[in-house]
Design a protein around this motif. Structure first.
Motif, short mmCIF file in Angstrom:
data_model
loop_
_atom_site.label_atom_id
_atom_site.label_comp_id
_atom_site.label_asym_id
_atom_site.label_seq_id
_atom_site.Cartn_x
_atom_site.Cartn_y
_atom_site.Cartn_z
N ALA A 1 -40.39 8.92 34.34
CA ALA A 1 -41.75 9.36 34.65
C ALA A 1 -42.70 8.17 34.75
O ALA A 1 -43.55 8.11 35.64
CB ALA A 1 -42.24 10.35 33.59
N PHE A 2 -42.55 7.22 33.85
CA PHE A 2 -43.37 6.02 33.87
C PHE A 2 -43.15 5.25 35.18
O PHE A 2 -44.10 4.82 35.84
CB PHE A 2 -43.06 5.13 32.67
N LYS B 1 -51.05 4.59 45.80
CA LYS B 1 -52.40 5.15 45.90
C LYS B 1 -53.43 4.04 46.06
O LYS B 1 -54.35 4.14 46.88
CB LYS B 1 -52.72 6.00 44.68
N LYS B 2 -53.27 2.96 45.31
CA LYS B 2 -54.18 1.83 45.41
C LYS B 2 -54.11 1.23 46.82
O LYS B 2 -55.14 0.90 47.41
CB LYS B 2 -53.82 0.78 44.35
N ASP B 3 -52.89 1.07 47.35
CA ASP B 3 -52.72 0.54 48.71
C ASP B 3 -53.38 1.45 49.75
O ASP B 3 -54.03 0.98 50.69
CB ASP B 3 -51.24 0.36 49.04
N ILE B 4 -53.22 2.76 49.58
CA ILE B 4 -53.83 3.72 50.51
C ILE B 4 -55.35 3.65 50.43
O ILE B 4 -56.04 3.64 51.45
CB ILE B 4 -53.33 5.15 50.23
N ASP B 5 -55.89 3.57 49.21
CA ASP B 5 -57.34 3.46 49.04
C ASP B 5 -57.88 2.20 49.71
O ASP B 5 -58.93 2.23 50.35
CB ASP B 5 -57.72 3.49 47.56
N LYS B 6 -57.16 1.09 49.58
CA LYS B 6 -57.57 -0.15 50.24
C LYS B 6 -57.54 0.02 51.76
O LYS B 6 -58.44 -0.45 52.46
CB LYS B 6 -56.65 -1.31 49.84
N SER B 7 -56.51 0.69 52.25
CA SER B 7 -56.40 0.92 53.70
C SER B 7 -57.54 1.80 54.19
O SER B 7 -58.11 1.54 55.26
CB SER B 7 -55.06 1.57 54.04
N ILE B 8 -57.88 2.81 53.43
CA ILE B 8 -58.99 3.70 53.81
C ILE B 8 -60.29 2.92 53.85
O ILE B 8 -61.11 3.07 54.77
CB ILE B 8 -59.08 4.90 52.85
N GLU C 1 -45.08 3.65 40.59
CA GLU C 1 -44.92 3.62 42.04
C GLU C 1 -46.05 4.38 42.73
O GLU C 1 -46.63 3.91 43.72
CB GLU C 1 -43.58 4.22 42.46
N TYR C 2 -46.36 5.56 42.20
CA TYR C 2 -47.42 6.39 42.77
C TYR C 2 -48.77 5.67 42.74
O TYR C 2 -49.49 5.63 43.74
CB TYR C 2 -47.51 7.72 42.01
#
Length: 89
Positions: free
Chosen positions: A55-56, A66-73, A61-62
């Motif tokens: 789970a950790f 998510k951080k990469d997606i937020d930067k892309s947005i 990974e999630y």
């Protein structure tokens, strides 16, 4: 809602979900694979510890994705703003 039976780390789980059975099976296989990777890479003896470590790993990974997606947005928003300012002259 539908009920799906899946096997994770040798245990059967009955899940009630709105997801289609292929998606549920894919998720269960992913979790099972992570748990087996944890078992192979660590000297962890209990299933609960293996589950927590998996789970950790999944959460890490999630959050990275998510951080990469937020930067892309944010980058897309910057580009959109530049395009808007150019078009407005």
């Amino acid at each position: 809602m539908q009920i799906s039976d899946v096997y994770i780390y040798g245990n059967k789980y009955r899940l009630k979900t709105d997801m289609d059975s292929e998606t549920v099976a894919s998720i269960a296989n992913f979790v099972d694979k992570k748990m087996r990777e944890m078992q192979d890479s660590m000297n962890v003896l209990t299933t609960s510890k293996i589950a927590v470590m998996a789970a950790f790993d999944i959460a890490a990974e999630y959050l990275i994705l998510k951080k990469d997606i937020d930067k892309s947005i944010d980058k897309i928003s910057e580009i959109e703003n530049k395009i808007d300012s150019i078009l407005k002259g």
